[in-house]
Design an enzyme around this catalytic site. Structure first.
Site, mmCIF file in Angstrom:
data_model
loop_
_atom_site.group_PDB
_atom_site.id
_atom_site.type_symbol
_atom_site.label_atom_id
_atom_site.label_comp_id
_atom_site.label_asym_id
_atom_site.label_seq_id
_atom_site.Cartn_x
_atom_site.Cartn_y
_atom_site.Cartn_z
ATOM 1 N N ALA A 1 5.082 34.626 55.126
ATOM 2 C CA ALA A 1 5.194 36.066 55.378
ATOM 3 C C ALA A 1 4.449 36.772 54.248
ATOM 4 O O ALA A 1 4.204 36.175 53.199
ATOM 5 C CB ALA A 1 6.667 36.455 55.367
ATOM 6 N N GLY B 1 6.644 31.324 56.421
ATOM 7 C CA GLY B 1 6.438 31.859 57.764
ATOM 8 C C GLY B 1 5.299 31.178 58.500
ATOM 9 O O GLY B 1 5.305 31.117 59.741
ATOM 10 N N GLU C 1 6.697 28.138 59.850
ATOM 11 C CA GLU C 1 7.610 28.511 60.943
ATOM 12 C C GLU C 1 6.842 28.821 62.226
ATOM 13 O O GLU C 1 7.298 28.498 63.323
ATOM 14 C CB GLU C 1 8.476 29.699 60.503
ATOM 15 C CG GLU C 1 9.481 29.272 59.433
ATOM 16 C CD GLU C 1 10.240 30.431 58.831
ATOM 17 O OE1 GLU C 1 9.593 31.330 58.248
ATOM 18 O OE2 GLU C 1 11.474 30.453 58.945
ATOM 19 N N GLU D 1 10.342 29.136 50.476
ATOM 20 C CA GLU D 1 11.058 30.400 50.294
ATOM 21 C C GLU D 1 12.065 30.327 49.154
ATOM 22 O O GLU D 1 12.302 31.313 48.453
ATOM 23 C CB GLU D 1 11.782 30.788 51.584
ATOM 24 C CG GLU D 1 10.880 31.314 52.690
ATOM 25 C CD GLU D 1 10.278 30.223 53.571
ATOM 26 O OE1 GLU D 1 10.322 29.043 53.191
ATOM 27 O OE2 GLU D 1 9.782 30.567 54.660
HETATM 28 C C1 3H9 Z 1 8.320 33.761 53.915
HETATM 29 O O1 3H9 Z 1 7.436 33.233 54.504
HETATM 30 C C2 3H9 Z 1 9.559 34.279 54.570
HETATM 31 C C3 3H9 Z 1 9.720 33.809 55.984
HETATM 32 O O2 3H9 Z 1 10.397 32.590 56.053
HETATM 33 C C4 3H9 Z 1 10.578 34.757 56.785
HETATM 34 C C5 3H9 Z 1 10.086 36.101 56.978
HETATM 35 C C6 3H9 Z 1 10.935 36.917 57.931
HETATM 36 N N1 3H9 Z 1 2.028 37.011 50.618
HETATM 37 O O3 3H9 Z 1 -1.361 31.500 44.452
HETATM 38 P P1 3H9 Z 1 -2.758 31.997 44.495
HETATM 39 C C7 3H9 Z 1 -1.652 36.058 47.184
HETATM 40 S S1 3H9 Z 1 8.270 33.985 52.232
HETATM 41 C C8 3H9 Z 1 1.206 37.863 49.990
HETATM 42 O O4 3H9 Z 1 -3.386 32.446 43.240
HETATM 43 P P2 3H9 Z 1 -3.637 29.350 45.188
HETATM 44 C C9 3H9 Z 1 -1.400 35.912 45.697
HETATM 45 O O5 3H9 Z 1 -0.569 36.938 45.223
HETATM 46 C C10 3H9 Z 1 6.680 33.362 51.775
HETATM 47 N N2 3H9 Z 1 0.281 37.460 49.084
HETATM 48 O O6 3H9 Z 1 -3.719 30.933 45.209
HETATM 49 C C11 3H9 Z 1 -2.807 35.980 45.151
HETATM 50 O O7 3H9 Z 1 -3.177 37.331 45.115
HETATM 51 P P3 3H9 Z 1 -4.069 37.925 43.923
HETATM 52 C C12 3H9 Z 1 6.633 31.880 51.744
HETATM 53 C C13 3H9 Z 1 0.211 36.156 48.824
HETATM 54 O O8 3H9 Z 1 -4.800 28.868 45.951
HETATM 55 C C14 3H9 Z 1 -3.630 35.278 46.215
HETATM 56 O O9 3H9 Z 1 -2.834 35.301 47.400
HETATM 57 N N3 3H9 Z 1 5.356 31.431 51.251
HETATM 58 C C15 3H9 Z 1 1.046 35.226 49.447
HETATM 59 O O10 3H9 Z 1 -3.390 28.838 43.823
HETATM 60 C C16 3H9 Z 1 -3.968 33.855 45.900
HETATM 61 O O11 3H9 Z 1 -2.773 33.172 45.572
HETATM 62 C C17 3H9 Z 1 5.132 31.210 49.955
HETATM 63 O O12 3H9 Z 1 6.015 31.349 49.146
HETATM 64 C C18 3H9 Z 1 1.991 35.700 50.392
HETATM 65 N N4 3H9 Z 1 2.829 34.862 51.058
HETATM 66 O O13 3H9 Z 1 -2.318 28.993 46.014
HETATM 67 C C19 3H9 Z 1 3.746 30.779 49.587
HETATM 68 N N5 3H9 Z 1 0.744 33.993 48.967
HETATM 69 O O14 3H9 Z 1 -5.371 37.230 44.062
HETATM 70 C C20 3H9 Z 1 3.303 31.514 48.378
HETATM 71 C C21 3H9 Z 1 -0.254 34.165 48.094
HETATM 72 O O15 3H9 Z 1 -4.090 39.372 44.204
HETATM 73 N N6 3H9 Z 1 1.929 31.210 48.017
HETATM 74 N N7 3H9 Z 1 -0.584 35.456 47.990
HETATM 75 O O16 3H9 Z 1 -3.324 37.550 42.690
HETATM 76 C C22 3H9 Z 1 1.556 30.089 47.385
HETATM 77 O O17 3H9 Z 1 2.336 29.198 47.139
HETATM 78 C C23 3H9 Z 1 0.131 29.993 46.948
HETATM 79 O O18 3H9 Z 1 -0.380 31.305 46.889
HETATM 80 C C24 3H9 Z 1 -0.788 29.124 47.834
HETATM 81 C C25 3H9 Z 1 -2.252 29.287 47.359
HETATM 82 C C26 3H9 Z 1 -0.354 27.660 47.723
HETATM 83 C C27 3H9 Z 1 -0.709 29.573 49.265
#
Ligand code: 3H9
Length: 705
Positions: free
Chosen positions: A66, A105, A108, A128
Site C-alpha cells: 500500500a 498490499g 495481497e 507490515e
Molecule cells: C501495506 O501494504 C498495508 C496493506 O497490507 C493493507 C492496506 C489496506 N509506499 O526502500 P527504498 C519509497 S503496508 C510509499 O529506498 P529499495 C521509499 O520511501 C506496506 N513509498 O528502495 C523511497 O522513496 P524516496 C507494506 C514507498 O530498492 C523509494 O520508494 N510494504 C513504499 O532499497 C525507494 O525505496 C512495505 O512495507 C510504499 N509502500 O527497496 C514495503 N515503499 O526515494 C516497504 C517504498 O523518496 N518498502 N517507498 O526516499 C520496502 O521494503 C522497500 O522500499 C523495497 C525497495 C524493498 C520495496
C-alpha cells in the site's frame, strides 16, 4: 489538474488483457493505482474479446505495498481490500506476473489472483509488521489457505521475504518463469482460461478446472498446540511491540472463521494498529532510514571505486569489520603489529566466519571463500593495493597519527583513509596523513559484523567524494549510515554520555540500578543501562574518566559511585561483579552496591527519595533530547530522525518507540524543556537547556517537522 501520466494502462496480447502498473519508484498501491486497476479489471470482464487477465508492473518491482504516504488520509474507493475481493471474484482468470518484490498490499493483490507466476529472482512477503501493522487486505486470511498456518504465521510475524523457489515449493506461487515473465504469464493465463471454459461448458470433464479462488480454499490442518506455543514465543520476543502477535493471531483466526468473518477481523485489527503510536513510530523510522543517506552536499558526487580494503588492527573491532567486508565481497587485507597478534587476529576472523556457517546463516563454502578473500599479516606495507584502509587500532591519538603518517607513504595518494575512533578527534588524526582531505571517520559499533549502524564522520577537510565513498561502502556492507560531525563522542556516544550521567545522578537521588533497569526494560529496551554497563565492562569508561579528570568542569555534578566500584575491582560481568553480582551466569542485586550508593549520597548531601518508573524515563529522555538538540543546533547531525536511528540501531532503543527525538515530539517539547530546567536547577552546570530546544518548545515546533 494532475497532468502526470496515468499509472495504470491496458494492453492486449491476443485474448489476454495486460493490466500494467507503472508508478515509480516501487509501484505502491496508491489511490490512482487502485482505481486504475479496478477500472481496467471491470472493462476486461465485460470485453468479449478478453479471455484472461494478467496484472504486471513496469520498473524495478511488482507492487511493493500500500502507499505508506497515504496512511492517515481517508482511503478513497476502491480500498485495497475491496480491490482484492473484486479480483478474486472476477469471472475470468487473473494472473499476477511478479518481478522484484511483491510486498504487503502487493503480495495481497497477488494472493487474490487466480494464479501467480514469478521470475526466479522475485521475492514475496508481508512486511507490515515492520511498520507496526498487519496485512490489511486479506493477507492473513489468504496466505494460510495457500501455504498453511505455521508458515503463514512465520511470514506475517517476522515480515520475512520468501524467494521464488521457496514460494513455489510451499505453494505460494504456481510457477517460476523460465523465459520472459510476461509471455509466460500470458501463456499461463491462456491455460487457465482454457481450463475454465472447459469447466463451465462441462466438456472434457477430466481436464476441466474451475477458477481457483484462494479465499475458497480450506485451511490445511495443523498442530494447534504447537502454533499456540509459537505465538507465545512471538509475543514474548516482541517485547511490547504489538503487531507480530496480532498478525499471528489473525492468521490463526483464518482456521476458525470463514473468509468474510476472517477479513472483517483482520480489518478491525489493522485499523487499530494503523491508529497506534507504535505504527506512527515505525513509519517514522521507515522514512528516517530512507532520509539518512541523503546528504544534500553530495548530490551528483561520485564515490571513488573501492574493491580492496585494508583493516589495521585485528582485535574485536578490526576482526568484526574484516568479517563484514568479506561478507560484502571485498578483497580484505588485515595487518596487526606482530606475528602473534596477526595469528590471534586470523583465528578470531576465522572463528566468526565459522560461527556463521555453523549457525546455518551461510554455507561452509561461503565461509571458506570469505576467509580466502582475507589476507592477514603483520606488515602494513601489505596495504599498498588498498583503495580504502580502515584503522581499528588502540584508541590513542599518537598511535593513530603514527599509523596514518606511515600509511601515507604506503597507499596510493587517492586511497581513502578511515578511522574507527570512538572519542578522538578525526581532524587531529587526519592531520597526520599526507592528504587530510582523504580522511573520514567510519565509526562502527561492536560487534561490527552484526551491528547495523555506522556513523560516518566528516572532518573539516574531508573531500566530498571521500564522504560519498564512505556512504557507498556502508551501503555495500548493508549498514545504516548516519552522517555525524566532529564532536566528542559524535552523535551516539555524546548523547549516551548524558544518558549515563543522568542515570548515575538518579542513583544518588534515590533510585537503585535494578529500578532504573526495570523502568527502561519496561519501556522496551532489551537490557537496562546498568546491565549493559556491566556487560560492556566498567573499566574502559573509568580509564576515560581518569584521562579527562584534569580537564573536567569542576562545576559539573560528579557522581563517584562507578569509580568506587572500579576501585574495588568490580569491572562488570567479566570480573563477576559490577553494578550487580553474577553467580553461575545469573545477575543478582547486590546489597553492597546499595550501601555504596547510600554512602555516596550522604557524602554529597543528597536527600534520597523514591523515584518512580515514569520519572526515570522522563529524566533519561529529557537528558538525551537536550543533548540531541545541542547536536542539531551545532550542525553535528543533519536531522533529528538521524539521532533516532543512531539509538535504535546502535544502542538497542526499541524501534516501535521511534527514538528519543520522536518520543520528545510525542511527550511535547514543553514537557521536555520543563524537565531540563529542573535538571539545570538540581544538577547545575552542563544541564543548561539547549538553545534549539528552548526555541522549538516556545514556538511550538516539533523535531519531526
Ligand atoms: C501495506 O501494504 C498495508 C496493506 O497490507 C493493507 C492496506 C489496506 N509506499 O526502500 P527504498 C519509497 S503496508 C510509499 O529506498 P529499495 C521509499 O520511501 C506496506 N513509498 O528502495 C523511497 O522513496 P524516496 C507494506 C514507498 O530498492 C523509494 O520508494 N510494504 C513504499 O532499497 C525507494 O525505496 C512495505 O512495507 C510504499 N509502500 O527497496 C514495503 N515503499 O526515494 C516497504 C517504498 O523518496 N518498502 N517507498 O526516499 C520496502 O521494503 C522497500 O522500499 C523495497 C525497495 C524493498 C520495496
Amino acid at each position: 489538474m494532475d497532468s502526470s501520466p496515468h499509472p495504470v494502462t491496458v494492453r492486449k496480447r491476443g485474448a489476454v488483457c495486460l493490466i500494467v502498473i507503472d508508478h515509480p519508484p516501487v509501484n505502491a498501491a496508491s489511490h490512482a493505482v487502485r482505481s486504475g486497476v479496478m477500472q481496467a479489471l471491470l472493462a476486461a470482464e465485460t470485453d468479449d474479446t478478453v479471455s484472461a487477465i494478467v496484472i504486471r508492473c513496469e520498473g524495478r518491482t511488482f507492487v511493493a505495498g500500500a502507499d505508506i504516504r497515504e496512511f492517515g488520509q481517508p482511503p478513497g474507493d476502491p480500498t485495497l481490500p475491496a480491490l482484492c475481493l473484486r479480483i478474486e471474484a472476477a469471472s475470468k482468470p487473473v494472473v499476477a506476473a511478479i518481478h522484484g518484490t511483491a510486498l504487503g498490499g502487493g503480495c495481497e493483490i497477488a494472493l487474490a489472483c487466480h494464479g501467480r507466476i514469478a521470475d526466479a529472482s522475485a521475492r514475496l512477503g508481508l512486511p507490515e509488521v515492520k511498520l507496526g501493522l498487519i496485512p490489511g487486505a486479506g493477507g492473513t486470511q489468504r496466505l494460510p489457505r495457500l501455504i498453511g498456518v505455521p508458515a503463514a504465521v512465520g511470514m506475517v510475524a517476522t515480515g520475512r521475504m520468501m524467494a521464488a523457489a521457496e514460494a513455489l515449493d510451499r505453494g505460494l506461487i504456481d510457477a517460476v518463469a523460465t523465459g520472459d515473465l510476461t509471455s509466460d504469464a500470458v501463456s499461463f493465463a491462456e491455460k487457465l482460461a482454457g481450463d475454465t471454459a472447459r469447466a463451465s461448458e462441462g466438456a472434457d470433464a477430466a481436464m476441466a478446472l474451475p477458477l481457483r479462488r484462494t479465499g475458497d480454499l480450506p485451511v490445511p490442518p495443523f498442530d494447534a498446540a504447537a502454533i499456540a506455543t509459537e505465538i507465545d514465543v512471538i509475543e514474548r520476543k516482541a517485547r511490547g511491540q504489538l503487531s507480530p502477535g496480532v498478525g499471528a493471531r489473525c492468521v490463526l483466526a483464518a482456521a476458525t472463521m470463514d473468509l468474510a468473518a476472517g477479513l472483517a477481523h483482520e480489518r478491525g485489527a489493522f485499523a487499530n494498529l494503523l491508529a497506534s503510536e507504535q505504527s506512527a513510530a515505525l513509519r517514522h523510522v521507515f522514512f528516517a532510514e530512507r532520509a539518512a543517506s541523503r546528504v544534500v552536499a553530495l548530490e551528483g558526487v561520485a564515490a571513488r571505486p573501492v574493491n580492496c580494503v585494508g583493516v589495521a588492527g585485528a582485535g574485536t573491532m578490526g576482526a568484526g569489520i574484516a568479517v563484514a567486508l568479506a561478507e560484502a565481497g571485498y578483497q580484505v587485507i588485515v595487518a596487526e603489529r606482530t606475528q602473534d597478534a596477526a595469528e590471534a587476529g586470523r583465528s578470531r576472523i576465522e572463528g566468526l566466519h565459522q560461527r556463521a556457517a555453523e549457525s546455518g546463516r551461510i554455507s561452509q563454502q561461503a565461509a571458506a571463500a570469505r576467509m580466502a578473500a582475507t589476507i592477514v599479516g603483520h606488515d602494513i606495507a601489505a596495504f599498498a593495493p588498498c583503495d580504502l584502509v580502515i584503522e581499528a587500532v588502540f584508541d590513542d591519538l599518537a598511535v593513530k597519527q603514527d599509523l596514518f603518517a606511515a600509511l601515507s607513504g604506503i597507499v596510493r595518494p587517492d586511497a581513502v583513509l578511515a578511522t574507527n575512533t570512538s572519542y578522538l578527534d578525526p581532524n587531529q588524526i587526519g592531520a597526520a596523513a599526507s592528504q587530510p582531505e582523504r580522511v573520514v571517520g567510519l565509526h562502527f559499533f561492536s560487534p561490527a559484523h552484526v551491528m547495523r549502524l555506522v556513523e560516518i564522520v566528516a572532518t573539516g577537510q574531508t573531500a566530498p567524494d571521500v564522504l560519498a565513498t564512505a556512504f557507498a561502502v556502508a551501503r555495500r556492507l548493508n549498514k545504516l549510515a548516519v552522517l555525524a560531525g566532529c564532536c566528542d563522542g559524535f552523535i551516539g556516544n555524546r548523547i549516551f554520555s548524558s544518558y549515563r550521567k543522568q542515570c548515575e545522578y538518579m542513583l544518588e537521588d534515590g533510585a537503585l540500578p535494578h529500578e532504573i533497569d526495570a523502568a527502561m526494560e519496561a519501556f522496551g529496551l532489551p537490557m537496562g543501562p546498568f546491565a549493559v554497563f556491566d556487560l560492556a565492562g566498567l573499566d574502559i569508561a573509568w580509564a576515560r574518566r581518569k584521562r579527562l579528570a584534569a580537564t573536567r568542569n569542576l562545576a559539573e555534578r560528579y557522581v563517584r559511585i562507578a569509580d568506587q566500584l572500579c576501585e574495588l575491582g568490580r569491572f562488570g560481568q567479566k570480573s563477576g561483579a559490577g553494578w550487580y553480582v553474577y553467580e553461575n551466569g545469573k545477575r543478582r542485586v547486590d546489597a553492597g552496591v546499595t550501601t555504596i550508593i547510600e554512602a555516596e549520597a550522604q557524602r554529597s548531601g543528597v536527600q534520597r527519595r523514591s523515584i518512580g518508573a515514569d520519572e526515570i524515563r522522563t529524566r533519561i529522555i529529557a537528558a538525551m533530547v537536550n543533548e540531541g538538540a545541542r547536536i542539531l543546533g551545532e550542525g553535528m547531525a543533519q536531522r533529528a530522525s538521524d539521532i533516532d536511528l543512531v539509538f535504535i540501531n546502535g544502542y538497542g532503543w526499541p524501534a516501535w518507540r521511534g527514538g528519543p527525538m520522536f518520543q520528545a515530539d510525542r511527550m511535547g517539547l514543553g514537557t521536555i524543556l520543563e524537565e531540563v530546567e529542573r535538571m539545570q536547577a538540581r544538577d547545575g552546570a552542563g544541564w543548561e537547556p539547549a538553545p534549539l530546544l528552548v526555541e522549538m518548545a516556545r514556538s511550538g515546533r516539533l523535531f519531526g517537522g
